[in-house]
Scaffold this motif. Structure first.
Motif, PDB file in Angstrom:
ATOM      1  N   SER A 158       0.826  -1.211   0.000  1.00 58.13           N
ATOM      2  CA  SER A 158       0.000   0.000   0.000  1.00 58.13           C
ATOM      3  C   SER A 158       0.856   1.256   0.000  1.00 58.13           C
ATOM      4  N   ILE A 159       1.899   1.267   0.824  1.00 61.71           N
ATOM      5  CA  ILE A 159       2.755   2.454   0.909  1.00 61.71           C
ATOM      6  C   ILE A 159       3.491   2.691  -0.400  1.00 61.71           C
ATOM      7  N   ILE A 160       4.034   1.617  -0.975  1.00 63.22           N
ATOM      8  CA  ILE A 160       4.804   1.753  -2.217  1.00 63.22           C
ATOM      9  C   ILE A 160       3.929   2.281  -3.347  1.00 63.22           C
ATOM     10  N   HIS A 161       2.685   1.780  -3.452  1.00 56.55           N
ATOM     11  CA  HIS A 161       1.810   2.203  -4.546  1.00 56.55           C
ATOM     12  C   HIS A 161       1.153   3.553  -4.283  1.00 56.55           C
ATOM     13  N   ALA A 162       1.278   4.056  -3.046  1.00 55.55           N
ATOM     14  CA  ALA A 162       0.760   5.388  -2.756  1.00 55.55           C
ATOM     15  C   ALA A 162       1.768   6.481  -3.087  1.00 55.55           C
ATOM     16  N   ILE A 163       3.030   6.104  -3.258  1.00 55.76           N
ATOM     17  CA  ILE A 163       4.067   7.084  -3.586  1.00 55.76           C
ATOM     18  C   ILE A 163       3.901   7.531  -5.034  1.00 55.76           C
ATOM     19  N   ARG A 174       4.081  -0.284 -19.395  1.00 59.33           N
ATOM     20  CA  ARG A 174       3.161  -0.422 -18.263  1.00 59.33           C
ATOM     21  C   ARG A 174       2.266  -1.644 -18.446  1.00 59.33           C
ATOM     22  N   GLU A 175       1.841  -1.868 -19.682  1.00 61.19           N
ATOM     23  CA  GLU A 175       0.984  -3.024 -19.947  1.00 61.19           C
ATOM     24  C   GLU A 175       1.753  -4.330 -19.750  1.00 61.19           C
ATOM     25  N   SER A 176       2.985  -4.375 -20.235  1.00 57.57           N
ATOM     26  CA  SER A 176       3.779  -5.599 -20.105  1.00 57.57           C
ATOM     27  C   SER A 176       4.139  -5.903 -18.654  1.00 57.57           C
ATOM     28  N   LEU A 177       4.290  -4.853 -17.845  1.00 58.44           N
ATOM     29  CA  LEU A 177       4.632  -5.047 -16.432  1.00 58.44           C
ATOM     30  C   LEU A 177       3.404  -5.257 -15.557  1.00 58.44           C
ATOM     31  N   GLY A 178       2.233  -5.124 -16.124  1.00 62.34           N
ATOM     32  CA  GLY A 178       1.006  -5.312 -15.352  1.00 62.34           C
ATOM     33  C   GLY A 178       0.644  -4.132 -14.483  1.00 62.34           C
ATOM     34  N   LEU A 179       1.228  -2.962 -14.773  1.00 58.74           N
ATOM     35  CA  LEU A 179       0.969  -1.784 -13.944  1.00 58.74           C
ATOM     36  C   LEU A 179      -0.388  -1.161 -14.220  1.00 58.74           C
ATOM     37  N   ASN A 180      -1.034  -1.554 -15.324  1.00 64.53           N
ATOM     38  CA  ASN A 180      -2.366  -1.024 -15.638  1.00 64.53           C
ATOM     39  C   ASN A 180      -3.468  -1.819 -14.951  1.00 64.53           C
ATOM     40  N   TRP A 233      -5.197  -2.511  -8.400  1.00 63.65           N
ATOM     41  CA  TRP A 233      -4.217  -2.749  -7.348  1.00 63.65           C
ATOM     42  C   TRP A 233      -4.351  -4.133  -6.730  1.00 63.65           C
ATOM     43  N   TYR A 234      -5.605  -4.623  -6.585  1.00 64.60           N
ATOM     44  CA  TYR A 234      -5.778  -5.930  -5.939  1.00 64.60           C
ATOM     45  C   TYR A 234      -5.269  -7.067  -6.816  1.00 64.60           C
ATOM     46  N   ILE A 235      -5.362  -6.910  -8.134  1.00 63.40           N
ATOM     47  CA  ILE A 235      -4.812  -7.938  -9.027  1.00 63.40           C
ATOM     48  C   ILE A 235      -3.288  -7.928  -8.937  1.00 63.40           C
ATOM     49  N   GLN A 236      -2.695  -6.722  -8.881  1.00 65.78           N
ATOM     50  CA  GLN A 236      -1.240  -6.619  -8.722  1.00 65.78           C
ATOM     51  C   GLN A 236      -0.792  -7.234  -7.399  1.00 65.78           C
TER      52      GLN A 236
END
Length: 334
Positions: A25-30, A52-58, A61-64
């Motif tokens: 949570s903290i990392i993705h809030a930065i 971003r698509e290849s890394l799954g960043l799109n 958050w719960y899927i990541q």
């Protein structure tokens, strides 16, 4: 004892699960975009979107998070976004370097700190007591980066006794087998490399172990002073037991539990990586590894690295708790 150990190991699961949620949570809030950090500011929007698509960043958050949790459960730890290397293999040399430095630092801290605390309590209000506690106060207050720089200036630059940076001689590097260079040099039968590795460990080991040494000395002294006023100590003296045996055999064993607690906490703290010390001495430890991941916005490395450190810290606390019963038979785990 076995039942207690099993319960503590089971308690490790929710602790690490909660830690993974907090860190994620903290990392993705930065604020910031890992894809932009990897490709650079001059990258085109199309290239950033594809990465971003290849890394799954799109993905949501719960899927990541569940993808990250799946990697943790399978022991994979994920893939570094920056180097594209498996984190489980990439982090091992850094953990080994930090562990090797921690062992040397804590050996210095425990040997000097415990003995200084014992003698200070034994010779309370003597000149040794005053000097030892003054040194301990200075050791706690002294910035590690300043001490490291002073060590490099005096012992490496002026006296030229010891090397200032690195783990080994770059012109004759150690062949990594276990990634513990002391063991690797002995396995290879290279005692000249073994000497080089020890020399490289001295300055960062002393710098990193100074604060734990000072804390251990002060805790040992206060604990020993309390124990030395006990009835069983007076009884041992009345029976004619020598002062050395009274202090080291009877006194230290009964005073060692709070000291052991401090040793465990300091060991766990050092195994988490000392960024300042590792940076000053060019030490390739886990602290610098995670710090580089933070600069590169490498989410997977930060998450997995913090989780590995948390696991080590909890396991050290478990070992310390089990040692309590060994030191004091009155402690029973049911």
């Amino acid at each position: 004892m076995l039942a207690y150990t099993a319960r503590r190991l089971l308690m490790l699961i929710p602790v690490l699960l909660g830690m993974s949620i907090v860190v994620f949570s903290i990392i993705h809030a930065i604020p910031g975009d890992p894809a932009l950090t990897i490709l650079g500011e001059k990258a085109s929007p199309k290239a950033i979107a594809e990465l971003r698509e290849s890394l799954g960043l799109n993905n949501p958050w719960y899927i990541q998070y569940f993808a990250y949790l799946k990697d943790i459960v399978t022991g994979n730890l994920g893939i570094s976004l920056h180097t594209k290397a498996p984190i489980a293999a990439e982090i091992v040399p850094y953990l080994a370097a930090t562990a090797e430095l921690t062992v040397v630092s804590m050996f210095f801290a425990v040997f000097i700190g415990v003995n200084a605390g014992i003698i200070s309590a034994w010779k309370q209000n003597s000149w040794f007591d005053y000097i030892a506690m003054l040194i301990a106060l200075i050791g706690v207050s002294m910035p590690v980066f300043w001490l490291g720089l002073m060590e490099q200036w005096y012992f490496a630059q002026e006296l030229k006794w010891l090397p200032s940076i690195g783990r080994d001689n770059p012109r004759d590097p150690v062949v990594a087998v276990t990634h513990f260079y002391i063991l690797d040099s002995l396995i290879a039968g290279r005692f000249d490399q073994f000497k080089e590795v020890i020399q490289h460990l001295i300055l960062p080991g002393v710098a990193l172990g100074t604060i734990p040494m000072a804390i251990i000395a002060r805790i040992t002294r206060s604990s020993m002073l309390e124990v030395m006023r006990s009835d069983f100590i007076r009884t041992a003296r009345a029976k004619g037991v020598g002062q050395f045996l009274v202090v080291y055999k009877h006194g230290l064993k009964n005073a060692f539990i709070p000291v052991l607690t401090v040793i465990g906490l300091q060991t766990g703290h050092l195994l988490g990586g000392a960024i300042l010390t590792e940076t000053i001495f060019g030490w390739p430890g886990v602290g610098r590894y995670i710090y580089s991941a933070i600069l590169n916005r490498d989410y997977t490395v930060i998450q997995s690295g913090v989780l590995v450190i948390a696991t080590i810290f909890v396991m050290i606390n478990l070992v310390v708790d089990l040692l309590y019963a060994y030191i004091d038979p009155r402690i029973k785990y049911r």
